[in-house]
Motif scaffolding. Structure first.
Motif, mmCIF file in Angstrom:
data_model
loop_
_atom_site.group_PDB
_atom_site.id
_atom_site.type_symbol
_atom_site.label_atom_id
_atom_site.label_comp_id
_atom_site.label_asym_id
_atom_site.label_seq_id
_atom_site.Cartn_x
_atom_site.Cartn_y
_atom_site.Cartn_z
ATOM 1 N N VAL A 194 0.934 -1.091 0.095
ATOM 2 C CA VAL A 194 -0.015 -0.072 0.074
ATOM 3 C C VAL A 194 0.966 1.270 0.030
ATOM 4 N N TRP A 195 1.983 1.317 0.957
ATOM 5 C CA TRP A 195 2.987 2.445 0.806
ATOM 6 C C TRP A 195 3.409 2.727 -0.333
ATOM 7 N N SER A 196 4.031 1.634 -0.998
ATOM 8 C CA SER A 196 4.590 1.973 -2.331
ATOM 9 C C SER A 196 3.850 2.289 -3.345
ATOM 10 N N GLY A 197 2.532 1.588 -3.364
ATOM 11 C CA GLY A 197 1.738 2.312 -4.419
ATOM 12 C C GLY A 197 1.075 3.637 -4.244
ATOM 13 N N VAL A 198 0.900 4.044 -2.950
ATOM 14 C CA VAL A 198 0.592 5.340 -2.668
ATOM 15 C C VAL A 198 1.386 6.203 -3.233
ATOM 16 N N LEU A 199 2.880 5.861 -2.993
ATOM 17 C CA LEU A 199 3.783 6.655 -3.107
ATOM 18 C C LEU A 199 3.891 6.902 -4.641
ATOM 19 N N LEU A 200 3.878 5.807 -5.349
ATOM 20 C CA LEU A 200 3.981 6.108 -6.789
ATOM 21 C C LEU A 200 2.813 6.802 -7.415
ATOM 22 N N ALA A 201 1.495 6.702 -6.946
ATOM 23 C CA ALA A 201 0.512 7.293 -7.385
ATOM 24 C C ALA A 201 0.596 8.663 -6.977
ATOM 25 N N GLY A 202 1.288 9.226 -6.050
ATOM 26 C CA GLY A 202 1.624 10.567 -5.588
ATOM 27 C C GLY A 202 2.359 11.162 -6.386
ATOM 28 N N LEU A 203 3.239 10.475 -7.178
ATOM 29 C CA LEU A 203 4.419 11.065 -7.919
ATOM 30 C C LEU A 203 3.580 11.447 -9.504
ATOM 31 N N ARG A 204 2.444 10.802 -9.862
ATOM 32 C CA ARG A 204 2.258 10.986 -11.136
ATOM 33 C C ARG A 204 1.506 12.518 -11.168
ATOM 34 N N ILE A 214 -3.692 -7.348 -10.302
ATOM 35 C CA ILE A 214 -4.208 -6.399 -11.661
ATOM 36 C C ILE A 214 -5.154 -5.333 -10.910
ATOM 37 N N VAL A 215 -6.009 -6.197 -9.929
ATOM 38 C CA VAL A 215 -7.064 -5.116 -9.580
ATOM 39 C C VAL A 215 -6.343 -4.113 -8.494
ATOM 40 N N PHE A 216 -5.414 -4.567 -7.692
ATOM 41 C CA PHE A 216 -4.497 -3.457 -6.875
ATOM 42 C C PHE A 216 -4.145 -2.324 -7.936
ATOM 43 N N ALA A 217 -3.453 -2.865 -8.866
ATOM 44 C CA ALA A 217 -2.684 -1.791 -9.954
ATOM 45 C C ALA A 217 -3.810 -1.036 -10.478
ATOM 46 N N ASP A 218 -4.579 -1.663 -10.845
ATOM 47 C CA ASP A 218 -6.024 -0.870 -11.637
ATOM 48 C C ASP A 218 -6.661 0.047 -10.605
ATOM 49 N N ARG A 219 -6.971 -0.234 -9.424
ATOM 50 C CA ARG A 219 -7.428 0.811 -8.440
ATOM 51 C C ARG A 219 -6.488 2.047 -8.192
ATOM 52 N N LEU A 220 -5.249 1.383 -8.287
ATOM 53 C CA LEU A 220 -4.353 2.475 -7.684
ATOM 54 C C LEU A 220 -4.194 3.685 -8.977
ATOM 55 N N ILE A 221 -4.413 3.057 -10.020
ATOM 56 C CA ILE A 221 -4.294 4.094 -11.429
ATOM 57 C C ILE A 221 -5.628 4.787 -11.385
ATOM 58 N N GLU A 222 -6.568 4.168 -10.978
ATOM 59 C CA GLU A 222 -7.930 5.050 -11.070
ATOM 60 C C GLU A 222 -7.992 5.987 -9.999
ATOM 61 N N ILE A 223 -7.415 5.818 -8.906
ATOM 62 C CA ILE A 223 -7.592 6.981 -7.893
ATOM 63 C C ILE A 223 -6.617 7.984 -8.020
ATOM 64 N N GLY A 224 -5.334 7.576 -8.529
ATOM 65 C CA GLY A 224 -4.438 8.377 -8.788
ATOM 66 C C GLY A 224 -3.693 8.954 -7.457
ATOM 67 N N SER A 225 -3.558 10.517 -7.852
ATOM 68 C CA SER A 225 -2.935 11.074 -6.700
ATOM 69 C C SER A 225 -3.630 11.346 -5.591
ATOM 70 N N ASN A 226 -5.143 10.844 -5.554
ATOM 71 C CA ASN A 226 -5.694 10.894 -4.383
ATOM 72 C C ASN A 226 -5.994 9.301 -3.409
ATOM 73 N N ALA A 227 -4.688 8.842 -3.920
ATOM 74 C CA ALA A 227 -4.654 7.430 -3.362
ATOM 75 C C ALA A 227 -4.330 7.250 -1.793
ATOM 76 N N SER A 228 -3.965 8.381 -1.204
ATOM 77 C CA SER A 228 -3.788 8.551 0.226
ATOM 78 C C SER A 228 -4.947 8.606 0.968
ATOM 79 N N GLN A 229 -6.124 9.086 0.290
ATOM 80 C CA GLN A 229 -7.503 9.325 0.947
ATOM 81 C C GLN A 229 -8.248 7.954 0.776
ATOM 82 N N TYR A 230 -7.807 6.671 0.261
ATOM 83 C CA TYR A 230 -8.438 5.690 0.094
ATOM 84 C C TYR A 230 -7.585 4.288 0.572
ATOM 85 N N GLY A 231 -6.971 4.575 2.043
ATOM 86 C CA GLY A 231 -6.110 3.850 2.726
ATOM 87 C C GLY A 231 -6.980 2.277 3.025
#
Lengths: 70, 269
Positions: free
Chosen positions: A60-70, B42-59
């Protein structure tokens, strides 16, 4: 070789895919019933659970970090 | 049987023969147990791409997905352990292994779960550096290769074995490089196969080509992620077989078993 000693082919015996010297084979034959493995089992299961828990957090941490870089 | 001295090419050659011997049903079992894990990735990566920079709000969402991924990872490890044992049996006998492949010793499996968990954690921890996947793949490969050597439960033994066989760093690094190239080739092939199937299917009457084109195009991130997972499915049996043989051959080189076989082959010829 379990004890990591260097032996010739004649002195080593293969058992269940692993090479043993005579001393290691003798120790395996004499000790397994008496030796308790509970500590080892507790350690390996506890360590695995802790590391698996950490791996989900790292995921989760690395995913959020990578997503934040976009 | 150890046929040639330890080298990258001999490991790759013999792993191809071992995969051929174990493809049915053991490679199929490996595939079946890996599907849920790859799907959740795949589901994890897909969700991460979908929520993008708001990911920290979807812990919570990401944590739940990661927890389910972790559970499916354990299922994948069962398949890998059985497949590794099948590879070892096939390399010893030269024939397709039977049900004996299912009898993975519990001690070996527990030790493998421990080391594979470390590899998984290291992959995610180092993922942002770009080295995580390579480091995790090497660690995970050595973990499956050394699995059956763990006859006692504990945490020091598996790590010691990992360090011992990791000492063949030149061959381990070469194998990782070869399999990275294999992954790229598999990726291109799986993508080409997907496109070919789509092109063939579009010639069938009643096929809603416009709808499927949107789903099976490279602009659809889920399709791209599925192609990546497909490439991993293709190379996974070879990767496991190569690591099992690497550890077996390295062990044989240390005991002189390879010299004995070489001498016997010389006498026969």
């Amino acid at each position: 070789m379990q004890c990591a000693k260097t032996l010739c082919q004649e002195c080593a015996t293969q058992w269940d895919g692993i090479w043993y010297c005579a001393a290691c084979l003798a120790s395996r034959r004499n000790t397994p019933a008496a030796k308790s493995r509970v500590g080892g089992w507790i350690a390996v299961v506890a360590a695995s659970l802790v590391i698996l828990f950490l791996s989900t957090r790292f995921m989760v941490w690395s995913g959020v970090l990578l997503a934040g870089l976009r | 049987m150890i046929r040639a001295p330890l080298s990258t090419t001999s490991v790759l050659d013999e792993s191809a023969a071992v995969v051929r011997a174990t493809v049915s049903p053991w490679a199929a079992l490996l595939l079946a147990t890996s599907i849920p894990y790859r799907f959740m990735q795949i589901v994890f990566a897909d969700r991460l791409i979908e929520i993008g920079s708001n990911a920290s709000q979807y812990g919570d969402l990401l944590r739940t997905t990661a927890d389910i991924t972790c559970a499916t990872f354990l299922l994948a490890l069962i398949g890998r352990a059985i497949y590794a044992r099948a590879c070892r049996l096939a390399s010893e006998s030269g024939a397709a292994p039977g049900r004996e492949a299912l009898r993975v010793p519990l001690t070996a499996f527990a030790s493998y779960v421990f080391v594979a968990s470390i590899a998984e954690a290291a992959t995610y921890l180092l993922f942002v550096t770009g080295l995580g996947i390579a480091f995790g793949a090497i660690l995970s490969g050595l973990a499956i290769g050394t699995m059956e050597q763990n006859t006692e439960p504990g945490i020091r033994g598996p790590l010691r074995r990992l360090a011992r066989f990791g000492g063949n760093s030149r061959i381990v690094a070469s194998l990782a490089l070869v399999f990275f190239c294999a992954f790229v080739v598999a990726l291109l092939n799986v993508a080409a196969l997907g496109s070919a199937i789509f092109a063939l299917a579009s010639t069938v009457g009643g096929w809603d080509a416009a709808r499927w084109h949107a789903l099976l195009s490279f602009s659809n991130r889920r399709y791209v992620l599925t192609i990546i997972a497909g490439a991993l499915f293709v190379i996974e049996p070879f990767w496991i077989a190569a690591n099992v043989l690497l550890v077996r051959k390295a062990g044989a080189a240390q005991t002189g078993d390879d010299l004995r076989v070489w001498f016997e082959e010389l006498q026969r010829s």
